[in-house]
Motif scaffolding. Structure first.
Motif, short mmCIF file in Angstrom:
data_model
loop_
_atom_site.label_atom_id
_atom_site.label_comp_id
_atom_site.label_asym_id
_atom_site.label_seq_id
_atom_site.Cartn_x
_atom_site.Cartn_y
_atom_site.Cartn_z
N ALA A 100 -49.92 -75.87 -28.34
CA ALA A 100 -50.06 -75.24 -27.02
C ALA A 100 -51.43 -75.59 -26.41
CB ALA A 100 -49.90 -73.72 -27.14
N TYR A 101 -52.45 -75.65 -27.25
CA TYR A 101 -53.79 -76.04 -26.78
C TYR A 101 -53.78 -77.43 -26.15
CZ TYR A 101 -57.66 -72.93 -28.18
OH TYR A 101 -58.58 -71.93 -28.25
N ALA A 192 -49.86 -87.80 -29.41
CA ALA A 192 -50.81 -86.88 -28.77
C ALA A 192 -52.24 -87.21 -29.19
CB ALA A 192 -50.46 -85.43 -29.12
N LEU A 193 -52.42 -87.56 -30.47
CA LEU A 193 -53.76 -87.93 -30.95
C LEU A 193 -54.28 -89.17 -30.22
CD1 LEU A 193 -56.17 -87.60 -32.92
CD2 LEU A 193 -54.92 -89.02 -34.55
N ASP A 310 -64.16 -79.31 -38.82
CA ASP A 310 -63.70 -79.88 -40.08
C ASP A 310 -62.61 -80.93 -39.92
OD1 ASP A 310 -61.57 -78.27 -39.50
OD2 ASP A 310 -61.86 -76.89 -41.18
N THR A 311 -62.58 -81.63 -38.78
CA THR A 311 -61.75 -82.84 -38.66
C THR A 311 -62.68 -83.97 -38.24
OG1 THR A 311 -61.21 -82.43 -36.33
CG2 THR A 311 -59.68 -81.53 -37.98
N PRO A 312 -62.49 -85.17 -38.79
CA PRO A 312 -63.53 -86.20 -38.68
C PRO A 312 -63.82 -86.69 -37.25
CG PRO A 312 -61.57 -87.05 -39.82
CD PRO A 312 -61.40 -85.58 -39.70
N LEU A 313 -62.79 -86.95 -36.45
CA LEU A 313 -63.06 -87.53 -35.13
C LEU A 313 -63.75 -86.52 -34.21
CD1 LEU A 313 -59.69 -89.45 -34.58
CD2 LEU A 313 -61.89 -90.38 -35.35
N ALA A 314 -63.29 -85.28 -34.24
CA ALA A 314 -63.91 -84.24 -33.40
C ALA A 314 -65.34 -83.97 -33.87
CB ALA A 314 -63.08 -82.97 -33.43
N GLU A 342 -62.27 -80.45 -28.07
CA GLU A 342 -61.25 -79.56 -28.63
C GLU A 342 -59.86 -80.17 -28.60
OE1 GLU A 342 -62.74 -74.96 -28.22
OE2 GLU A 342 -61.05 -75.64 -27.01
N LEU A 343 -59.58 -80.96 -27.57
CA LEU A 343 -58.27 -81.63 -27.50
C LEU A 343 -58.11 -82.52 -28.73
CD1 LEU A 343 -55.66 -82.51 -26.03
CD2 LEU A 343 -57.04 -84.14 -24.74
N LEU A 344 -59.17 -83.24 -29.04
CA LEU A 344 -59.16 -84.13 -30.21
C LEU A 344 -58.99 -83.32 -31.50
CD1 LEU A 344 -59.48 -87.13 -30.81
CD2 LEU A 344 -61.96 -86.82 -30.81
N TYR A 345 -59.75 -82.22 -31.61
CA TYR A 345 -59.63 -81.36 -32.80
C TYR A 345 -58.19 -80.86 -32.97
CZ TYR A 345 -59.57 -77.08 -35.53
OH TYR A 345 -59.23 -76.10 -36.43
#
Ligand code: MG
Ligand code: NI
Length: 480
Positions: A100-101, A192-193, A310-314, A342-345
């Motif tokens: 949803a984000y 989406a990523l 705690d995700t690498p790209l974000a 945040e979209l990336l996360y």
């Protein structure tokens, strides 16, 4: 007093508002206010209902943010019933939250805020809109429409339908995920990523450098920040402790059911929106020079309060952002940049959850029994920290409801940013459409959802009814 400028409606936000700017005799800004001219009132009419109905009723607060209300409400009912959902139930809820984000952050960046940046703040309003965006960047726009549609499809697979969901229930999630559905979702999350990666690279190359001066000057205020972090300080949007950080970067962490020890709600006579403030920082004040108790929520706040992602790209993007703007970053237009981090996360987080073998477990729900209790639920909604606070009697009927909605936290900051923007842009009675739209841009940065946020119903503020004749002459005003 001099002229009164009214911007109505404020466009490309969710919900209805007008801006009233009062000029003095010399044509300079005396006051500026954002008037929210709608009322939802859910805090009152949810009372007297069985508490298990609330996760189904409260998503109706808003067609844009139904998932946030659905999940905060389901968490509040867990607390009321005193149950802990099984891990798969929690993970399915968190997955829905991340999907949803993505849908909402993409909507805001490209279609609500994007027109100001792609077409320019002073472009004529006939092109400064979503159609203008489609014409200016057709290939990007087509991709954006496709991924937004895909996010809705993902929610439909996860929960049966994309809006006004019912899948999260007290004690967990009612619809386990099949392995075949997981595989289908995994492909969509990958796409989406790719869009999330493209969006931040595109903005860093083509948009942010071009508007750096506007970012440094528009709607700038100094405040504290509120967001959610895990025990290790990592950003989290579904669960964790609240972290309230002051403008110097000093912070306090607390469990979200203790929010009333830190946050109070101030009321002004001219708004249906309340004004939450940090009560331990002193008394409430929206003065630009000496604000009192003012903190902000939503993307920039969360990016400021977390220690890491705690995700690498974000995380890589966070490091670059912090190096450029410090912590806490105060510039209001940086909300847009934080939104893309945040979209990336969320894209990375959705993939992480889908790759977790537990996501297809059939143990998604714990049994519940009614009792007299109070329960608080909290998630980070795209537009800020969302609190649902319910009290029930022994039959599980609701006797009290308090909602603090993401946008409500930003009510005072939005008013302050608009005041700052109007004061810095309007001098000697001179203004034009470009200037007034630039004032609106200081609101849009916050991505407010006013339909979500307006619940004040204490009998002190009434509706005013102006009755006009056919020629527009005011005949009578009815007000309490
Ligand atoms: Mg409230
Ligand atoms: Ni909303």
């Amino acid at each position: 007093m001099g002229k009164k400028l009214v911007i109505q409606p404020v466009t490309r936000i969710e919900g209805h508002a007008k801006i009233t700017i009062q000029l003095d005799d010399a044509g300079n800004v005396d006051t500026a206010r954002v008037n929210v001219i709608e009322l939802r009132g859910f805090e009152k009419f949810c009372m007297g209902r069985p508490v298990e109905d609330l996760p189904r009723i409260t998503p109706r607060i808003c067609g844009v943010c139904p998932w946030s209300h659905h999940l905060a409400s389901a968490k509040a009912t867990d607390a009321v019933f005193g149950v802990e959902p099984p891990p798969a139930g929690k993970k399915l809820r968190e997955l829905c939250n991340s999907v949803a984000y993505m849908e909402e952050h993409i909507l805001h960046f490209y279609f609500l805020a994007g027109a100001d940046f792609l077409l320019g703040p002073s472009a004529d309003y006939s092109v400064r809109n979503v159609i203008g965006v489609l014409q200016a960047a057709p290939d990007v726009a087509k991709r954006v429409v496709r991924v937004r549609h895909m996010c809705a499809k993902m929610l439909e697979i996860l929960a049966g339908k994309p809006i006004h969901p019912q899948a999260a229930v007290p004690g967990g999630f009612s619809k386990p995920l099949l392995a075949a559905e997981r595989d289908e979702l995994r492909k969509m999350a990958g796409e989406a990523l790719e869009l999330a990666k493209f969006s931040i690279a595109f903005a860093k190359e083509n948009i942010f450098p071009k508007y750096l001066e506007v970012v440094k000057s528009l709607g700038v205020i100094t405040t504290g920040f509120l967001g959610t972090v895990k025990d290790n300080g990592a950003l989290n949007l579904y669960d964790g402790n609240l972290r309230l950080m002051d403008s110097a970067g000093k912070f306090v962490d607390f469990a979200y059911d203790k929010y009333t020890e830190h946050i109070s709600e101030h009321i002004e006579s001219w708004s249906y929106l309340k004004f939450p403030y940090a009560k331990n920082w002193g008394s409430f004040s929206m003065s630009l020079e000496q604000p009192g108790g003012i903190y902000r929520a939503n993307t920039l706040a969360r990016i400021n309060v977390c220690d890491h992602i705690d995700t690498p790209l974000a995380q890589k993007e966070l490091e670059e952002f912090r190096q450029k703007f410090g912590r806490p970053a105060q510039l209001t237009l940086l909300y847009h940049w934080a939104r893309l981090i945040e979209l990336l996360y969320n894209a990375e987080n959705a993939i992480r959850l889908l790759d977790d073998p537990e996501i297809t477990s059939v143990e998604t729900r714990a049994k519940v029994t009614p009792r007299a209790a109070r329960g608080v639920g909290c998630v980070e909604a795209p537009r800020g920290t969302l609190l649902h606070d319910y009290t029930t009697d022994a039959d599980g009927m609701v006797t009290n409801v308090n909602l603090i909605v993401g946008t409500t936290h930003n009510n005072a900051p939005i008013n302050m940013s608009v005041t700052q923007a109007a004061k810095s842009l309007i001098h000697d009675g001179k203004y034009d459409q470009g200037i007034l739209n630039t004032v609106e841009m200081s609101i849009r940065a916050y991505d407010p959802c006013l339909s979500c946020a307006t619940h004040r119903l204490d009998g002190k503020l009434g509706v005013r009814l102006d009755i006009f004749d056919a020629n527009g002459k005011l005949l009578d005003t009815l007000a309490n």
